[in-house]
Design a protein around this motif. Structure first.
Motif, mmCIF file in Angstrom:
data_model
loop_
_atom_site.group_PDB
_atom_site.id
_atom_site.type_symbol
_atom_site.label_atom_id
_atom_site.label_comp_id
_atom_site.label_asym_id
_atom_site.label_seq_id
_atom_site.Cartn_x
_atom_site.Cartn_y
_atom_site.Cartn_z
ATOM 1 N N PHE A 1 39.049 72.757 19.476
ATOM 2 C CA PHE A 1 38.117 72.592 18.589
ATOM 3 C C PHE A 1 37.092 73.772 18.455
ATOM 4 C CE2 PHE A 1 33.534 71.430 17.862
ATOM 5 C CZ PHE A 1 33.679 70.845 16.651
ATOM 6 N N PHE B 1 41.275 69.543 24.070
ATOM 7 C CA PHE B 1 40.614 69.323 22.892
ATOM 8 C C PHE B 1 39.402 70.200 22.377
ATOM 9 C CE2 PHE B 1 37.495 67.000 20.419
ATOM 10 C CZ PHE B 1 38.110 66.678 19.346
ATOM 11 N N LEU C 1 43.251 66.711 29.032
ATOM 12 C CA LEU C 1 43.374 66.631 27.364
ATOM 13 C C LEU C 1 42.013 66.846 26.785
ATOM 14 C CD1 LEU C 1 45.747 63.508 26.902
ATOM 15 C CD2 LEU C 1 46.339 65.880 26.303
#
Length: 533
Positions: free
Chosen positions: A47, A43, A39
């Motif tokens: 981003f 992320f 995860l």
């Protein structure tokens, strides 16, 4: 310690301390740690993409153009239409981000590399000591005998052989187990009789009455010189076995393989799982079916009500195919070159009917397991009865089911009433209305969860195996099954289906129309992304 056992009295109220221990166990588990690391990578990737996309207006335009090109690229590929539609929705909803995710998870680049490695080991296995192996002429003669009795079934057997190379056999006894408890008792009995080797390949292994009893026998057999090979799937066992469990088994003298290890990295190859359940003893006895080596499968532990599952035992020449399937993935996983001649059956048994074990791979362009199911539907004259824990259908399978029912074939399907995964069960139920309108009868197993994967048709053919009627089994898993033609096993599977149907709730169109609108909307939403689950 490699594992812990918690003994809780039936009336004991969990304390705050026990809740803290349970939470600590979850937070320190390999599943949680690896999941968090993946995860974090997701992320960071999101981003970065969002940051780049908001830097300049023209970059946003480029992202949209790239997304359109990506969609056009997906449309030209030979993937399943449902699979393509799901990815197109993702890409158009989140331009570029969806495209990057498709490049990582949607294509089969890693799968092609894995396929080449497995194929090289398999070719070496089948061609080594070639003179000592059975020749194709035996399979051709058996196919001809089946063709004389039933031309349509011979076409099915011919298809399986031409696509996968797994032969048709006669000299093989078979036994059907309508429950995990019956399978378990016979498995222990046959393991105790092992003289040379034991091969175990399972998706899930978990300590409890079932595995501990098996492990005790394996240790005894190993002490008496029996060779034991154990192959288990890492994702299947990530929540049931400790990370170093393979080393623990090796210390006991077993040879152990962990298929496709679950590592904390973004990698589409993680999707390819070994979902087979195979046990081969001395090359002469083989088991397969839906049953893993964990206590819920024999109802020693209740997870989702009563667990209904099935398996078969083969004794004789057809066991060779199960052995080949095991050795195929064992060599790839353990990088050990073996000779099939060391594992061949030494006994044959006269029996009625024909037997054809077969394996399916997600790494080729043939949806063997799904096509075998669809051929049964397309060739049926009277009935087709199906049991499956998951009913997540692509367009081809929906058409085959509906066409059979609309042509007057009695099509019945049993699914669970108590789900193991709520979101998958909602996708299963999302298909009910369309199937019911076509004339298919649907039943839910009210005592609990039905995990059996079976087709039976026209008192002439039956399949018992590991393949669910869903996208993961058809496209992402290594699976196996046994097809029985003109065999006494066909009537046993049919009788078990009808007995099971008697304790099920039949789903009707009236019941489906009574489902509330928010539930129907959620079902439709989940169904749109079913191929990606």
């Amino acid at each position: 310690m490699f594992f812990l056992k918690a003994h809780i009295q039936p009336n004991q109220v969990p304390t705050r301390r026990s809740h803290k221990k349970r939470l600590l166990k979850i937070l320190t588990s390999r599943l949680f740690i690896v999941g968090v690391l993946i995860l974090v990578q997701l992320f960071l990737l999101l981003f970065l993409l969002v940051k780049v996309g908001t830097m300049r207006y023209w970059i946003s335009i480029v992202f949209n153009v790239v997304s359109i090109l990506m969609v056009l690229y997906i449309l030209t590929r030979e993937d399943n239409p449902s699979f393509k539609i799901s990815w197109i929705i993702v890409i158009m909803a989140v331009p570029l981000i969806g495209g990057v995710f498709y490049l990582i998870f949607g294509r089969k680049m890693h799968g092609r590399r894995m396929a080449r490695q497995i194929e090289s080991y398999t070719d070496a296995l089948l061609h080594k000591d070639h003179g000592s192996l059975p020749q194709c002429s035996g399979n051709c003669q058996t196919l001809e005998r089946l063709r004389e009795n039933h031309y349509t079934l011979a076409r099915q057997a011919d298809y399986i052989y031409n696509v996968s190379g797994f032969e048709l056999y006669q000299n093989t006894e078979a036994e059907y187990f309508p429950s995990g408890e019956q399978f378990f008792a016979r498995l222990l009995e046959e393991l105790r009789g092992a003289q040379k080797f034991i091969l175990l390949e399972y998706f899930i292994v978990q300590h409890g009455k079932m595995w501990d009893s098996i492990l005790k026998i394996l240790e005894n057999k190993r002490a008496h010189g029996v060779e034991v090979r154990i192959l288990y799937d890492d994702v299947g066992c990530v929540a049931t076995l400790p990370a170093l469990y393979a080393d623990y088994l090796r210390q006991k003298g077993f040879q152990v393989g962990v298929f496709n290890p679950f590592r904390p990295r973004l990698n589409a190859a993680t999707n390819y799982r070994d979902h087979r359940k195979i046990c081969v003893i001395d090359g002469n006895v083989g088991f397969t079916g839906g049953i893993n080596l964990a206590d819920e499968y024999i109802n020693q532990k209740e997870k989702y009500g009563h667990w209904k599952d099935t398996a078969v035992l083969l004794r004789g020449e057809a066991v060779q195919s199960l052995t080949e399937m095991f050795l195929e993935l064992w060599q790839f996983t353990c990088h050990e070159s073996l000779s099939l001649s060391d594992f061949l059956p030494t006994r044959s048994h006269s029996c009625a009917g024909f037997v054809q074990p077969y394996g399916d791979s997600p790494l080729d362009n043939f949806n063997l397991a799904e096509n075998v199911y669809m051929q049964i539907l397309n060739h049926a004259k009277n009935y087709v009865y199906i049991t499956t824990p998951y009913l997540i259908l692509d367009n081809e399978m929906i058409n085959a089911l509906c066409l059979a029912a609309q042509s007057g074939i009695d099509v019945r399907i049993i699914t669970p009433h108590v789900p193991d995964k709520w979101y998958v069960h909602m996708v299963t139920r999302s298909h009910y209305s369309q199937l019911l309108r076509a004339g298919i009868r649907i039943f839910e197993y009210t005592p609990g969860f039905i995990h059996a994967k079976m087709f039976v048709s026209d008192d002439s053919t039956a399949i018992v195996g590991t393949t669910n009627v869903d996208f993961r089994s058809f496209y992402l898993h290594f699976e196996c099954g046994v097809a029985f033609y003109l065999s006494p096993m066909v009537s046993k599977v049919k009788e078990d289906f009808l007995r099971t149907q008697n304790i099920c709730e039949e789903i009707t169109l009236e019941k489906e129309r009574a489902v509330k609108a928010p539930i129907r909307i959620l079902r439709s939403l989940l169904r749109a992304f079913a191929p990606l689950m």
